[in-house]
Design a protein around this motif. Structure first.
Motif, short mmCIF file in Angstrom:
data_model
loop_
_atom_site.label_atom_id
_atom_site.label_comp_id
_atom_site.label_asym_id
_atom_site.label_seq_id
_atom_site.Cartn_x
_atom_site.Cartn_y
_atom_site.Cartn_z
N ALA A 151 23.74 -60.15 47.01
CA ALA A 151 22.76 -59.53 45.84
C ALA A 151 23.23 -60.02 44.51
O ALA A 151 22.15 -60.17 43.82
N GLU A 152 24.33 -60.40 44.40
CA GLU A 152 24.72 -61.01 43.14
C GLU A 152 23.96 -62.25 42.83
O GLU A 152 23.59 -62.72 41.78
N ASP A 153 23.88 -62.93 44.07
CA ASP A 153 23.34 -64.35 43.77
C ASP A 153 21.59 -64.22 43.55
O ASP A 153 21.21 -65.28 42.65
N PHE A 154 21.10 -63.22 44.36
CA PHE A 154 19.71 -63.02 43.90
C PHE A 154 19.43 -62.74 42.46
O PHE A 154 18.47 -63.12 41.99
N ASP A 155 20.37 -61.94 42.17
CA ASP A 155 20.16 -61.52 40.74
C ASP A 155 20.21 -62.61 39.82
O ASP A 155 19.60 -62.82 38.79
N ILE A 156 21.33 -63.29 40.03
CA ILE A 156 21.48 -64.74 39.08
C ILE A 156 20.24 -65.57 39.42
O ILE A 156 19.83 -66.04 38.15
N ALA A 157 19.80 -65.57 40.52
CA ALA A 157 18.55 -66.68 40.48
C ALA A 157 17.48 -66.02 39.67
O ALA A 157 16.54 -66.97 39.27
N SER B 12 26.94 -57.79 49.36
CA SER B 12 27.16 -57.58 48.01
C SER B 12 27.01 -59.02 47.19
O SER B 12 26.51 -58.91 46.11
N GLU B 13 27.68 -59.90 47.81
CA GLU B 13 27.80 -61.49 47.20
C GLU B 13 26.41 -61.79 47.10
O GLU B 13 26.04 -62.55 46.03
N ALA C 184 22.69 -67.18 48.73
CA ALA C 184 22.51 -65.84 49.34
C ALA C 184 22.19 -65.92 50.95
O ALA C 184 22.52 -65.36 51.61
N LEU C 185 21.30 -66.88 50.97
CA LEU C 185 20.91 -67.22 52.64
C LEU C 185 22.05 -67.58 53.46
O LEU C 185 22.22 -67.02 54.35
N GLU C 186 22.93 -68.27 52.92
CA GLU C 186 24.18 -68.72 53.73
C GLU C 186 24.98 -67.60 53.94
O GLU C 186 25.67 -67.16 54.96
N LEU C 187 25.09 -66.69 53.05
CA LEU C 187 26.10 -65.58 53.07
C LEU C 187 25.38 -64.65 54.02
O LEU C 187 26.55 -64.17 54.89
N VAL C 188 24.25 -64.20 54.08
CA VAL C 188 23.64 -63.47 55.32
C VAL C 188 23.67 -64.01 56.43
O VAL C 188 23.82 -63.37 57.53
N VAL C 189 23.66 -65.38 56.83
CA VAL C 189 23.62 -65.87 57.88
C VAL C 189 25.08 -66.00 58.71
O VAL C 189 25.29 -65.67 59.53
N LEU D 95 20.08 -54.08 50.13
CA LEU D 95 21.00 -54.86 50.77
C LEU D 95 22.34 -54.56 51.10
O LEU D 95 22.68 -54.73 52.26
N LEU D 96 23.07 -53.70 50.37
CA LEU D 96 24.12 -53.41 50.67
C LEU D 96 24.27 -52.08 51.55
O LEU D 96 25.23 -52.06 52.57
N ASP D 97 23.36 -51.40 51.49
CA ASP D 97 22.93 -50.43 52.95
C ASP D 97 22.67 -51.04 53.92
O ASP D 97 22.82 -50.37 54.94
#
Length: 329
Positions: free
Chosen positions: A82-88, A79-80, A107-112, A59-61
């Protein structure tokens, strides 16, 4: 009761200590049950493992690494996310199923939002203000409606109704976050619920675990799709080590195996369109031609990179040790 393995005749008087003991006992047992179910009976285990690798390593790449976009956003949204997916995932394995939906929506909001601010006509000043917490996060619906008017999102909208897909997922998650009645409550997710000394304990639920993992996969698929639309060159992978050795671009390009994983995670309804985009997008063709015309790294150049890396590591290690010695004097 799941995880109740304590001496009821010797319960601590301290309320915080009671909660620590009781919750830790319970959560360890639930994580064991979750792990066993996922490893032995969850029917999408292969896809789950690839999704986990994508979130942890790819995701970071995926972020575009041109100067303009690095200035706008750096790597923060990805990066944020990715953190939310990990927490989920941690929440799902701990049987806090409903709580995981909040992390998935973020996570969805951040990437949008990242997709919106990386548009060529996006305001760099507003992007920086958002990253530095001086400006609120843009409204999800409004920025999706703007994104789908711009290439290549507009083509995806025409062929696959991208906005409908994103809104359906976003509002599905929102219904649980905002508790759309009893069917979106904690009780709907758990096989059992107990209360001890005011501490609520939820039981492991195979059905809810499966449902939550499926939504995790759907959200990762949506994010993978958005990453590729934002940066179409991800649709093809490169042998980056052959061209760059130990110093590939900071982000924006995928290795062959990363690109294969991206395709595996795309929602099925979008794969035909993405294949067409891969064949016709002019940016893909130009970057591919540029990478392929670069000379392969020689053995000597690669050895020099390794020597430089070892030297740099040794210098940093020496400086850190000197700093620790100074503190201890």
């Amino acid at each position: 009761m799941v995880g109740l393995n304590m001496d009821l005749n010797n319960i601590p008087d301290d309320l915080i200590e009671i909660r620590r003991v009781f919750v830790s006992e319970n959560i360890t047992k639930k994580m064991q049950l979750s792990s066993n179910y996922i490893r032995t009976r969850y029917d999408k285990l292969d896809k789950l493992e690839e999704a986990m690798r994508f979130c942890s390593f790819d995701l970071l790449d995926a972020a575009r690494s041109d100067g303009t976009n690095l200035f706008k956003l750096a790597f923060f949204p990805w990066s944020e996310a990715a953190e939310d997916f990990d927490i989920a995932l941690n929440l799902i394995i701990s049987s806090y199923y409903k709580n995981s939906y909040d992390s998935l929506r973020r996570a969805l909001e951040l990437v949008v939002v990242a997709s919106f601010y990386t548009l060529d006509n996006a305001d760099s000043k507003k992007a920086r203000e958002w990253v530095t917490s001086k400006k609120s996060t843009p409204n999800f619906r409004r920025i999706v409606e703007k994104i789908v008017k711009i290439y290549p999102y507009n083509l995806c909208e025409d062929k696959c109704n991208l906005s409908e897909f994103l809104f359906e997922l976003y509002y599905y998650l929102s219904d649980y976050i905002h508790v759309k009645g009893i069917n979106a409550s904690h009780r709907k997710f758990v096989s059992s619920m107990h209360n001890f000394c005011g501490i609520s304990i939820y039981g492991f639920s195979e059905e809810s675990c499966s449902q939550s993992l499926n939504i995790y996969l759907e959200t990762v698929g949506a994010v993978a799709l958005l990453c590729a639309l934002c940066n179409p060159i991800l649709l093809i992978g490169f042998d980056l080590e052959r061209k760059f050795g130990l110093n590939p671009p900071a982000s924006g390009l995928f290795e062959l195996h990363q690109s294969e994983r991206l395709w595996f995670l795309f929602p099925d309804r979008f794969k035909e369109f993405m294949e067409q985009l891969r064949k016709t997008d002019p940016s893909i063709q130009s970057v591919q031609e540029y990478i392929e015309q670069l000379p392969d790294m020689t053995d000597e150049e690669f050895k020099n990179q390794c020597d430089d890396f070892v030297s740099m590591f040794s210098v940093n290690s020496t400086q850190n040790n000197d700093g620790e010695s100074s503190k201890n004097r």
